[in-house]
Structures are given as structure tokens and as C-alpha cells.
Write a protein that holds these residues in place. Structure first.
Motif, PDB file in Angstrom:
ATOM      1  N   THR A 110       0.956  -1.267   0.094  1.00 59.72           N
ATOM      2  CA  THR A 110      -0.047  -0.085  -0.099  1.00 59.72           C
ATOM      3  C   THR A 110       0.954   1.342   0.111  1.00 59.72           C
ATOM      4  O   THR A 110       0.573   2.222  -0.886  1.00 59.72           O
ATOM      5  N   ALA A 111       1.848   1.125   0.884  1.00 59.83           N
ATOM      6  CA  ALA A 111       2.857   2.500   1.027  1.00 59.83           C
ATOM      7  C   ALA A 111       3.375   2.529  -0.255  1.00 59.83           C
ATOM      8  O   ALA A 111       3.690   3.893  -0.921  1.00 59.83           O
ATOM      9  N   ILE A 112       3.915   1.501  -0.895  1.00 64.57           N
ATOM     10  CA  ILE A 112       4.587   1.736  -2.327  1.00 64.57           C
ATOM     11  C   ILE A 112       3.743   2.145  -3.509  1.00 64.57           C
ATOM     12  O   ILE A 112       4.161   2.987  -4.138  1.00 64.57           O
ATOM     13  N   ALA A 113       2.481   1.378  -3.448  1.00 63.77           N
ATOM     14  CA  ALA A 113       1.605   1.978  -4.432  1.00 63.77           C
ATOM     15  C   ALA A 113       1.295   3.568  -4.139  1.00 63.77           C
ATOM     16  O   ALA A 113       1.094   4.262  -5.194  1.00 63.77           O
ATOM     17  N   GLN A 114       0.980   4.053  -3.062  1.00 66.24           N
ATOM     18  CA  GLN A 114       0.878   5.413  -2.958  1.00 66.24           C
ATOM     19  C   GLN A 114       2.105   6.241  -3.404  1.00 66.24           C
ATOM     20  O   GLN A 114       1.916   7.369  -3.685  1.00 66.24           O
ATOM     21  N   VAL A 115       3.503   5.883  -2.821  1.00 66.74           N
ATOM     22  CA  VAL A 115       4.380   6.504  -3.507  1.00 66.74           C
ATOM     23  C   VAL A 115       4.487   6.876  -4.898  1.00 66.74           C
ATOM     24  O   VAL A 115       4.718   8.026  -5.360  1.00 66.74           O
ATOM     25  N   CYS A 116       4.197   5.864  -5.561  1.00 66.27           N
ATOM     26  CA  CYS A 116       4.280   5.762  -7.034  1.00 66.27           C
ATOM     27  C   CYS A 116       3.218   6.517  -7.804  1.00 66.27           C
ATOM     28  O   CYS A 116       3.386   7.010  -8.755  1.00 66.27           O
ATOM     29  N   ARG A 117       1.966   6.690  -6.748  1.00 68.26           N
ATOM     30  CA  ARG A 117       0.837   7.291  -7.393  1.00 68.26           C
ATOM     31  C   ARG A 117       1.045   8.996  -7.184  1.00 68.26           C
ATOM     32  O   ARG A 117       0.229   9.553  -7.834  1.00 68.26           O
ATOM     33  N   ARG A 118       1.601   9.371  -6.165  1.00 69.19           N
ATOM     34  CA  ARG A 118       2.005  10.821  -5.922  1.00 69.19           C
ATOM     35  C   ARG A 118       2.582  11.563  -7.117  1.00 69.19           C
ATOM     36  O   ARG A 118       3.879  11.316  -7.121  1.00 69.19           O
ATOM     37  N   LEU A 119       1.714  12.390  -7.802  1.00 68.26           N
ATOM     38  CA  LEU A 119       2.415  13.175  -8.524  1.00 68.26           C
ATOM     39  C   LEU A 119       3.284  14.326  -8.121  1.00 68.26           C
ATOM     40  O   LEU A 119       3.077  14.805  -7.076  1.00 68.26           O
ATOM     41  N   TRP A 120       4.171  14.964  -9.012  1.00 66.05           N
ATOM     42  CA  TRP A 120       4.976  15.867  -8.795  1.00 66.05           C
ATOM     43  C   TRP A 120       5.301  16.882  -9.934  1.00 66.05           C
ATOM     44  O   TRP A 120       4.901  16.294 -11.095  1.00 66.05           O
ATOM     45  N   LYS A 121       5.720  17.935  -9.633  1.00 64.07           N
ATOM     46  CA  LYS A 121       6.001  18.903 -10.996  1.00 64.07           C
ATOM     47  C   LYS A 121       6.898  19.807 -10.648  1.00 64.07           C
ATOM     48  O   LYS A 121       7.255  19.930  -9.375  1.00 64.07           O
ATOM     49  N   SER A 122       7.647  20.458 -11.675  1.00 66.16           N
ATOM     50  CA  SER A 122       8.710  21.218 -11.388  1.00 66.16           C
ATOM     51  C   SER A 122       8.244  22.706 -11.976  1.00 66.16           C
ATOM     52  O   SER A 122       7.384  23.059 -12.660  1.00 66.16           O
TER      53      SER A 122
END
Length: 176
Positions: free
Chosen positions: A101-113
Motif C-alpha cells: 500500500t505504501a509503495i503504491a501510494q508513493v508511485c501514485r503521488r504526482l509531482w511537478k517542476s
């Protein structure tokens, strides 16, 4: 009357005692509730470590030794997520299959510059809107644990990206 913040602090202390965890190894998100930091210190002592996810990034240098985190990230939580990515990329992270669950959430959290290439992960509210109201709490605990380790002296040993792959692909392989 005992406040919710006091109840959380007392239960945290009971948990630490049950598992033999020293107060100096306890880290919590001080921004989660108004007054929680005060109660944690009152109940558990000044050795506990409160983090504010929305606070400014640290002054630690990046791996190149050329820039400070405060010049690369918009806030502490973004710095923590990118630190986790670097640990994965360097091959130092194990046990992803135990925390899917933690890994899936890390992968799903988007970022931008943004301006000057300063990185920012999406807000928790934006994440919840995109994921049927689910919060990235497990991922936040994971990156906060790494931050605690870094503050206690953990050092990343860069060795490049295994197989030339980026961190997200490496994580996906670990949990596949």
C-alpha cells in the motif's frame, strides 16, 4: 477532560514502551493536528521528533554537493519523497513487497517542476481527489521513517540506477 491530542500522545507512549522504542527514535507529523506537538512533548518528553510536512526543506546538500535541498524542493514532504526515490534508485531499499500500500501510494503521488526547477509533490487534498478520497498516509509514514533515519545518520550510498532504470520502474519490479 482528556483531549484527543493527549490521548494520541499517551497511546504513542504506550506503543513505544511496548516495543522498547526510545523516545529519541520517535518521529511524528507535527502538522497533523493543532496542538499535537505540545502534547507529545508534555507526555513523552523533549526527545521526541516532530516534523512539519509543509515546512521548508532542509539545508542538506544533494548528492552532487552543488545544491541544497531548499533550492530543489518546495517543502519538506517533497524532499522526503525524493530522498526515498534516491534510496530506491541506489538499491538500498528492501522489503517493498511487505508494504504494497505504501509503495503504491508513493508511485501514485504526482509531482511537478516550478520556477527555477523547484519540485513539488501534489498536495494531500489533490491526491485524495484523484484517488476516491484515499489519503497517502502509508507513503507519508514510509518517507517520514527514512527522514528519521537520515537525521540519525543514515547515509545513501549512490551506485547509479540498477540496469539503467528509474526509481519508479525499480519499485514496480520489487513488488511484482
Amino acid at each position: 477532560e482528556v483531549t484527543l491530542e493527549q490521548q494520541i500522545a499517551v497511546k504513542s507512549g504506550e506503543f513505544l514502551d511496548q516495543w522498547g522504542v526510545g523516545r529519541s527514535h520517535f518521529v511524528f507529523d507535527g502538522s497533523m493536528r493543532a496542538g499535537i506537538s505540545t502534547e507529545m512533548i508534555k507526555v513523552l518528553g523533549s526527545q521526541v521528533n516532530g516534523l512539519d510536512f509543509g515546512s521548508k526543506p532542509s539545508q542538506r546538500m544533494d548528492l552532487s554537493g552543488k545544491k541544497e535541498a531548499r533550492d530543489l524542493y518546495s517543502n519538506l514532504v517533497t524532499e522526503m519523497y525524493f530522498n526515498f526515490a534516491r534510496v530506491v534508485q541506489s538499491g538500498q531499499f528492501r522489503g517493498a513487497g511487505k508494504i504494497p500500500t505504501a509503495i503504491a501510494q508513493v508511485c501514485r503521488r504526482l509531482w511537478k517542476s516550478g520556477k527555477n526547477d523547484v519540485k513539488a509533490i501534489e498536495t494531500k487534498d489533490d491526491y485524495k481527489k484523484a484517488h476516491q478520497g484515499h489519503s497517502p498516509d502509508d507513503a507519508d509514514v514510509l518517507v517520514m521513517g527514512l527522514e528519521a533515519a537520515i537525521r540519525a545518520g543514515f547515509m545513501e550510498v549512490p551506485r547509479g540506477r540498477p540496469g539503467g532504470e528509474g526509481g519508479i520502474n525499480k519499485i514496480r519490479q520489487m513488488i511484482a
